[in-house]
Design a protein around this motif. Structure first.
Motif, PDB file in Angstrom:
ATOM      1  N   VAL A  81      13.381  59.159-125.391  1.00 51.18           N
ATOM      2  CA  VAL A  81      12.354  60.117-125.783  1.00 51.18           C
ATOM      3  C   VAL A  81      12.102  59.957-127.274  1.00 51.18           C
ATOM      4  O   VAL A  81      13.045  59.749-128.047  1.00 51.18           O
ATOM      5  CB  VAL A  81      12.772  61.566-125.433  1.00 51.18           C
ATOM      6  CG1 VAL A  81      14.017  61.999-126.178  1.00 51.18           C
ATOM      7  CG2 VAL A  81      11.613  62.534-125.662  1.00 51.18           C
ATOM      8  N   ASP A  82      10.841  60.019-127.672  1.00 56.73           N
ATOM      9  CA  ASP A  82      10.555  59.866-129.098  1.00 56.73           C
ATOM     10  C   ASP A  82      10.289  61.230-129.722  1.00 56.73           C
ATOM     11  O   ASP A  82      10.302  62.265-129.044  1.00 56.73           O
ATOM     12  CB  ASP A  82       9.409  58.883-129.327  1.00 56.73           C
ATOM     13  CG  ASP A  82       8.057  59.394-128.826  1.00 56.73           C
ATOM     14  OD1 ASP A  82       7.152  58.568-128.667  1.00 56.73           O
ATOM     15  OD2 ASP A  82       7.906  60.619-128.596  1.00 56.73           O
ATOM     16  N   ASP A 134       7.691  62.564-130.653  1.00 55.35           N
ATOM     17  CA  ASP A 134       6.481  63.239-130.159  1.00 55.35           C
ATOM     18  C   ASP A 134       6.671  63.795-128.750  1.00 55.35           C
ATOM     19  O   ASP A 134       5.768  64.427-128.208  1.00 55.35           O
ATOM     20  CB  ASP A 134       5.297  62.270-130.149  1.00 55.35           C
ATOM     21  CG  ASP A 134       4.886  61.866-131.546  1.00 55.35           C
ATOM     22  OD1 ASP A 134       4.349  60.758-131.722  1.00 55.35           O
ATOM     23  OD2 ASP A 134       5.103  62.679-132.475  1.00 55.35           O
ATOM     24  N   SER A 165       7.320  61.844-126.056  1.00 54.34           N
ATOM     25  CA  SER A 165       7.022  60.859-125.022  1.00 54.34           C
ATOM     26  C   SER A 165       8.312  60.241-124.504  1.00 54.34           C
ATOM     27  O   SER A 165       9.187  59.885-125.288  1.00 54.34           O
ATOM     28  CB  SER A 165       6.118  59.758-125.589  1.00 54.34           C
ATOM     29  OG  SER A 165       4.867  60.301-125.981  1.00 54.34           O
ATOM     30  N   SER A 166       8.403  60.101-123.195  1.00 58.13           N
ATOM     31  CA  SER A 166       9.644  59.619-122.575  1.00 58.13           C
ATOM     32  C   SER A 166       9.390  58.369-121.743  1.00 58.13           C
ATOM     33  O   SER A 166       8.277  58.112-121.287  1.00 58.13           O
ATOM     34  CB  SER A 166      10.264  60.705-121.713  1.00 58.13           C
ATOM     35  OG  SER A 166       9.353  61.133-120.721  1.00 58.13           O
ATOM     36  N   THR A 167      10.467  57.607-121.571  1.00 59.27           N
ATOM     37  CA  THR A 167      10.452  56.450-120.689  1.00 59.27           C
ATOM     38  C   THR A 167      11.683  56.516-119.811  1.00 59.27           C
ATOM     39  O   THR A 167      12.698  57.099-120.192  1.00 59.27           O
ATOM     40  CB  THR A 167      10.449  55.124-121.472  1.00 59.27           C
ATOM     41  OG1 THR A 167      11.709  54.968-122.129  1.00 59.27           O
ATOM     42  CG2 THR A 167       9.330  55.089-122.505  1.00 59.27           C
ATOM     43  N   TRP A 173      10.492  53.410-134.316  1.00 61.93           N
ATOM     44  CA  TRP A 173       9.994  52.880-133.062  1.00 61.93           C
ATOM     45  C   TRP A 173      10.129  51.355-133.067  1.00 61.93           C
ATOM     46  O   TRP A 173      10.252  50.758-134.136  1.00 61.93           O
ATOM     47  CB  TRP A 173       8.508  53.258-132.921  1.00 61.93           C
ATOM     48  CG  TRP A 173       8.278  54.676-132.605  1.00 61.93           C
ATOM     49  CD1 TRP A 173       8.210  55.258-131.367  1.00 61.93           C
ATOM     50  CD2 TRP A 173       8.073  55.747-133.548  1.00 61.93           C
ATOM     51  NE1 TRP A 173       7.982  56.597-131.487  1.00 61.93           N
ATOM     52  CE2 TRP A 173       7.886  56.942-132.796  1.00 61.93           C
ATOM     53  CE3 TRP A 173       8.039  55.814-134.932  1.00 61.93           C
ATOM     54  CZ2 TRP A 173       7.650  58.170-133.401  1.00 61.93           C
ATOM     55  CZ3 TRP A 173       7.806  57.035-135.546  1.00 61.93           C
ATOM     56  CH2 TRP A 173       7.623  58.183-134.778  1.00 61.93           C
TER      57      TRP A 173
END
Length: 122
Positions: free
Chosen positions: A52-53, A55, A57-59, A102
């Motif tokens: 998760v970043d 912001d 956003s997850s992967t 990132w």
């Protein structure tokens, strides 16, 4: 410098759930760009589970998509991994990791926790 401390591992039967937590200690922990969970099973290479970043956003790895949910509480510098419908193949040591920049979907994380064991029996 950042220190990561995991908790929440344990033993569960297949189909059960566990929740892992990771607290990031350090005066600049709030500025980490990426946090993630990795796992390593005996005799296997370490693999990414979810990231998760900053912001939000997850992967997810394909093997856990739809069963695991990663979340981050920025106010508490805490990363969590909710694991549902656990399978024996999820058995591994789970590690929390963090990096300043990132991309998040990489193995090159700067900080690592000590790991917490998850064991799923059939």
């Amino acid at each position: 410098q950042v220190q990561l401390v995991e908790s929440g591992g344990g033993s569960v039967q297949a189909g059960g759930s566990l929740r892992l937590s990771c607290v990031a200690y350090g005066s600049n922990a709030w500025s980490l760009s990426c946090m993630g969970w990795f796992r390593q099973a005996p005799g296997k290479e370490r693999e990414g589970v979810a990231t998760v970043d900053s912001d939000g956003s997850s992967t997810y790895a394909e093997a856990v998509r739809g069963r695991f949910t990663i979340s981050k509480d920025n106010a508490k510098d805490t990363l969590s991994l909710q694991m549902n419908d656990l399978k024996p193949e999820d058995t591994a040591m789970y590690y929390c990791a963090a990096r300043w920049s990132w991309p998040c979907r990489t193995e090159k994380y700067t900080y690592w926790g000590q790991g917490t064991q998850v064991t799923v029996s059939s």
